[in-house]
Structures are given as C-alpha cells and as structure tokens.
Design a protein around this motif. Structure first.
Motif, PDB file in Angstrom:
ATOM      1  N   ASN A 168       0.772  -1.129   0.194  1.00  0.00           N
ATOM      2  CA  ASN A 168       0.019  -0.053   0.169  1.00  0.00           C
ATOM      3  C   ASN A 168       0.652   1.271  -0.067  1.00  0.00           C
ATOM      4  OD1 ASN A 168      -2.568   1.267   0.344  1.00  0.00           O
ATOM      5  ND2 ASN A 168      -2.224   1.625   2.294  1.00  0.00           N
ATOM      6  N   TYR A 169       2.151   0.947  -0.366  1.00  0.00           N
ATOM      7  CA  TYR A 169       3.012   2.178  -0.368  1.00  0.00           C
ATOM      8  C   TYR A 169       3.775   1.886  -1.594  1.00  0.00           C
ATOM      9  CZ  TYR A 169       5.853  -1.301   2.134  1.00  0.00           C
ATOM     10  OH  TYR A 169       6.595  -2.443   2.424  1.00  0.00           O
ATOM     11  N   SER A 170       4.697   3.103  -1.752  1.00  0.00           N
ATOM     12  CA  SER A 170       5.759   2.687  -3.021  1.00  0.00           C
ATOM     13  C   SER A 170       7.054   2.478  -2.354  1.00  0.00           C
ATOM     14  CB  SER A 170       5.912   4.116  -3.822  1.00  0.00           C
ATOM     15  OG  SER A 170       4.745   4.604  -4.311  1.00  0.00           O
ATOM     16  N   PHE A 171       7.614   1.631  -3.050  1.00  0.00           N
ATOM     17  CA  PHE A 171       8.784   0.781  -2.785  1.00  0.00           C
ATOM     18  C   PHE A 171      10.055   0.993  -3.889  1.00  0.00           C
ATOM     19  CE2 PHE A 171      11.252  -3.355  -2.857  1.00  0.00           C
ATOM     20  CZ  PHE A 171      12.314  -2.755  -1.738  1.00  0.00           C
ATOM     21  N   ILE A 172       9.686   0.585  -4.980  1.00  0.00           N
ATOM     22  CA  ILE A 172      10.374   0.611  -6.248  1.00  0.00           C
ATOM     23  C   ILE A 172      10.673   1.867  -6.954  1.00  0.00           C
ATOM     24  CG2 ILE A 172      11.134  -0.590  -8.358  1.00  0.00           C
ATOM     25  CD1 ILE A 172       9.647  -2.906  -7.011  1.00  0.00           C
ATOM     26  N   ALA A 173      11.698   2.279  -7.322  1.00  0.00           N
ATOM     27  CA  ALA A 173      11.953   3.788  -7.962  1.00  0.00           C
ATOM     28  C   ALA A 173      11.463   3.625  -9.264  1.00  0.00           C
ATOM     29  CB  ALA A 173      13.413   4.113  -7.669  1.00  0.00           C
ATOM     30  N   ASN A 174      10.395   3.467  -9.784  1.00  0.00           N
ATOM     31  CA  ASN A 174       9.756   3.541 -11.149  1.00  0.00           C
ATOM     32  C   ASN A 174       8.277   3.709 -11.139  1.00  0.00           C
ATOM     33  OD1 ASN A 174       8.268   1.050 -10.869  1.00  0.00           O
ATOM     34  ND2 ASN A 174      10.300  -0.108 -11.745  1.00  0.00           N
ATOM     35  N   ASP A 175       7.685   3.928 -12.269  1.00  0.00           N
ATOM     36  CA  ASP A 175       6.172   4.138 -12.438  1.00  0.00           C
ATOM     37  C   ASP A 175       5.544   2.818 -12.410  1.00  0.00           C
ATOM     38  OD1 ASP A 175       6.641   6.976 -11.943  1.00  0.00           O
ATOM     39  OD2 ASP A 175       7.134   7.171 -14.249  1.00  0.00           O
ATOM     40  N   ARG A 176       6.117   1.828 -12.561  1.00  0.00           N
ATOM     41  CA  ARG A 176       5.452   0.544 -12.868  1.00  0.00           C
ATOM     42  C   ARG A 176       4.696   0.097 -11.466  1.00  0.00           C
ATOM     43  NH1 ARG A 176       6.397  -2.399 -16.959  1.00  0.00           N
ATOM     44  NH2 ARG A 176       5.648  -4.421 -15.784  1.00  0.00           N
ATOM     45  N   TYR A 177       3.327  -0.199 -11.572  1.00  0.00           N
ATOM     46  CA  TYR A 177       2.596  -0.798 -10.243  1.00  0.00           C
ATOM     47  C   TYR A 177       2.768  -2.249 -10.184  1.00  0.00           C
ATOM     48  CZ  TYR A 177      -1.065  -2.450 -13.505  1.00  0.00           C
ATOM     49  OH  TYR A 177      -1.761  -2.978 -14.699  1.00  0.00           O
ATOM     50  N   HIS A 178       3.493  -3.059 -11.288  1.00  0.00           N
ATOM     51  CA  HIS A 178       3.762  -4.331 -11.263  1.00  0.00           C
ATOM     52  C   HIS A 178       5.165  -4.624 -11.663  1.00  0.00           C
ATOM     53  CE1 HIS A 178       2.703  -8.681 -12.383  1.00  0.00           C
ATOM     54  NE2 HIS A 178       3.482  -8.678 -11.339  1.00  0.00           N
ATOM     55  N   ASN A 179       6.141  -4.998 -10.669  1.00  0.00           N
ATOM     56  CA  ASN A 179       7.314  -5.498 -10.917  1.00  0.00           C
ATOM     57  C   ASN A 179       7.836  -6.721 -10.390  1.00  0.00           C
ATOM     58  OD1 ASN A 179       9.016  -2.573 -11.485  1.00  0.00           O
ATOM     59  ND2 ASN A 179       7.419  -2.134  -9.882  1.00  0.00           N
ATOM     60  N   VAL A 180       8.606  -7.550 -11.531  1.00  0.00           N
ATOM     61  CA  VAL A 180       8.840  -8.898 -11.121  1.00  0.00           C
ATOM     62  C   VAL A 180      10.149  -9.180 -11.214  1.00  0.00           C
ATOM     63  CG1 VAL A 180       8.079 -11.229 -12.102  1.00  0.00           C
ATOM     64  CG2 VAL A 180       6.388  -9.215 -12.706  1.00  0.00           C
ATOM     65  N   TYR A 181      10.731  -9.941 -10.289  1.00  0.00           N
ATOM     66  CA  TYR A 181      12.229 -10.014 -10.319  1.00  0.00           C
ATOM     67  C   TYR A 181      12.360 -11.774 -10.342  1.00  0.00           C
ATOM     68  CZ  TYR A 181      12.714  -5.172  -8.536  1.00  0.00           C
ATOM     69  OH  TYR A 181      12.541  -3.996  -8.450  1.00  0.00           O
ATOM     70  N   HIS A 182      13.505 -11.918 -11.041  1.00  0.00           N
ATOM     71  CA  HIS A 182      14.137 -13.208 -11.280  1.00  0.00           C
ATOM     72  C   HIS A 182      15.587 -13.258 -11.169  1.00  0.00           C
ATOM     73  CE1 HIS A 182      10.260 -13.774 -13.481  1.00  0.00           C
ATOM     74  NE2 HIS A 182      10.333 -14.889 -13.174  1.00  0.00           N
ATOM     75  N   LEU A 183      16.310 -14.371 -11.095  1.00  0.00           N
ATOM     76  CA  LEU A 183      17.654 -14.495 -10.826  1.00  0.00           C
ATOM     77  C   LEU A 183      18.273 -14.432 -12.263  1.00  0.00           C
ATOM     78  CD1 LEU A 183      19.524 -14.381  -8.223  1.00  0.00           C
ATOM     79  CD2 LEU A 183      19.277 -17.129  -8.286  1.00  0.00           C
TER      80      LEU A 183
END
Length: 294
Positions: free
Chosen positions: A123-138
């Motif tokens: 419910n808050y902003s964490f990642i420094a971009n405008d995308r509401y959906h960010n996905v991380y892999h290795l």
C-alpha cells in the motif's frame, strides 16, 4: 448504509482471497498476475493455510498471508502490506528462503525442490519507477541469461495506481483498484472487466455488515496502526540520534583540524614541540608528524 471495510487490511484480504469457498477468486487474481508477467495461467490451486473461523486477529503475532500450491507443486505466497515495515526486500528473501528450504524432508535430493513465488501487495511505493507491477528473477547481469526459474518475486504497489482511471478491459489493474478501495460507483465497470470480482465484492459487502467480522477488523486495524506508529517513531528517533551523532563528530573533526593548523603555525615560529602539544591539545607525536621533511 454501512461503510465498507478496507480490503487492504490483511485480515479482510485473507477472508476474501484465502478461504476454500473463495478459491476461485484467488485463482482468478493469480492468473491475472501471472498473465501480465508472461506466464501461462493456472488451472487449479491448493490452499495450504485456508482461512477458518478459528483465525482471529487477537494474537499480535498473527500473519494473514496466503499460501497456495499448484498441482505441479509450485509454491505461492501472497501477502498484503498496509504499512511500510522497511527492509521489505530482506524480509521477502528471508521468508522466501525459509519456504524454499522447508520443502526437503530428510533423505530427499535437491531435485525435489519446487519453484517458490512471492507476491507482495504494497500500500506504499517501494521501487523507484512508475510501474505498479514489478517482477524479479535471478539472471546474469550482462547477458540476461536466467540462472534458475526457482525464484520469482512480484511487487504490486497500489500507491502507483491512478484512482480516477477506470480500465476499459480485463486485467490485473481491475483487481488492484478494487483492493485500493475504488469508488463503489466504478464497481460495475470493474465487474464487467473481471466477472470473478463480483464474488470478491459480495464477500466484502457481507463482511462489512457482519458485526463480529467488523469487531475483529477494527481490532486488527488498531494493531496495524499501532505497529506502524511504533516503526515510524523508532525510525524518526534513530534518524534524530544519527543526525546528532553526526553533528558532534563533525564538530570534533573540525576542532581537530583547527588544532593541527595552529600547531603547524607554531612550529614555523620555532616553538618547542612540548609547548605546542600543551597549547593545542595534540599529542607530541602528532605535532612531530607535522614537521616538514627535509
């Protein structure tokens, strides 16, 4: 008319998405999440910690996240974060690793390990971009080659959504607008875009009118607010103490620098080292080190 409960409250969130009778709601939400990140949809899920009437936000240690498993064995954890608890990335990796490693029983090989997916709804902003959906892999830094598909972390940030923007087609954003508390006048459009949302909305309306559910909700809400206030207080206190310490150290360094300059001037006048040390507060060895090398 009774005010609607906040679906972002983790207790309410689990009542809507984490019960056996609403498993189809969770499946629809997960499929929209995975489809948006280019993954095939799921056909079935198994709830590993379904909500029951025994669950109640009376214990301060209660964590109302959702654990599910696909028929292939892939593990999925969904968690709602109403307030910023800080270090969310470390917390995410910690719980992901515990979930991943806990799969192996004694005598089993690493081959038995299944993919683990974490979905954090913030419910808050964490990642420094405008995308509401960010996905991380290795992946490898230069080539982008994936080391393994076993780790997958999603961050869904509700704060990045435009409240006034109502989608014209189906998709994850409809679910996130519902969770954020989109004006009820928009519900019809959201339901048209995502028919399964009707069941989620019906559940929220039922809970909002249920006296016991509201009592438990308010108890959980109070705990969450108290916890957020304590974290905020501790953070501000830590920042204030850090600033005070930094200022004191800066003043101390400034005084030391000034003493060194005075000592250099006194040396140039031919004053004895012992006298300079007493006058400046420096040690005799420090004063000696200031003498020019011939």
């Amino acid at each position: 008319m009774t005010d609607l409960l906040d679906p972002r409250n983790d207790f309410v969130f689990k009542r809507i998405f984490g019960s056996e009778e609403n498993k189809d709601v969770l499946l629809a939400f997960l499929n929209r999440t995975f489809t948006e990140s280019g993954e095939p949809p799921l056909t079935e899920i198994i709830l590993l910690n379904p909500y029951t009437d025994k669950d109640a936000p009376l214990d301060k240690q209660s964590i109302f996240d959702i654990w599910a498993k696909t028929t292939e064995g892939k593990l999925i954890n969904v968690e709602m974060q109403l307030f910023n608890k800080y270090d969310i990335e470390k917390r995410t990796l910690y719980y992901w690793s515990k979930r991943y490693s806990s799969q192996l029983q004694e005598g089993q090989t690493y081959k038995e390990l299944k993919k683990c997916v974490t979905i954090n709804i913030l419910n808050y902003s964490f990642i420094a971009n405008d995308r509401y959906h960010n996905v991380y892999h290795l992946r490898e830094d230069h080539t982008g080659i994936e080391l393994t598909d076993e780790i997958e972390v999603h961050f869904l940030e509700l704060s990045k959504l435009d409240d006034q923007s109502v989608p014209v087609e189906g998709g994850l954003i409809n679910w996130l607008l519902f969770l954020k508390g989109s004006d009820k006048s928009n519900w019809e459009v959201l339901k048209m875009n995502e028919p399964t949302l009707k069941k989620a909305m019906d559940t929220l309306e039922f809970l909002s009118q249920d006296r016991e559910a509201r009592r438990l909700y308010e108890k959980r809400q109070k705990y969450l607010h108290d916890e957020a206030s304590m974290i905020e207080w501790a953070t501000e206190k830590g920042m204030a103490e850090g600033m005070a310490k930094g200022m004191a150290e800066g003043m101390e360094k400034g005084e030391h620098k000034k003493a060194l300059e005075i000592a250099k001037n006194m040396l140039s006048l031919g004053i004895e080292v012992s006298v300079i040390a007493k006058a400046s507060g420096l040690s005799e060895s420090e004063v000696e080190s200031l003498k020019p090398i011939h």
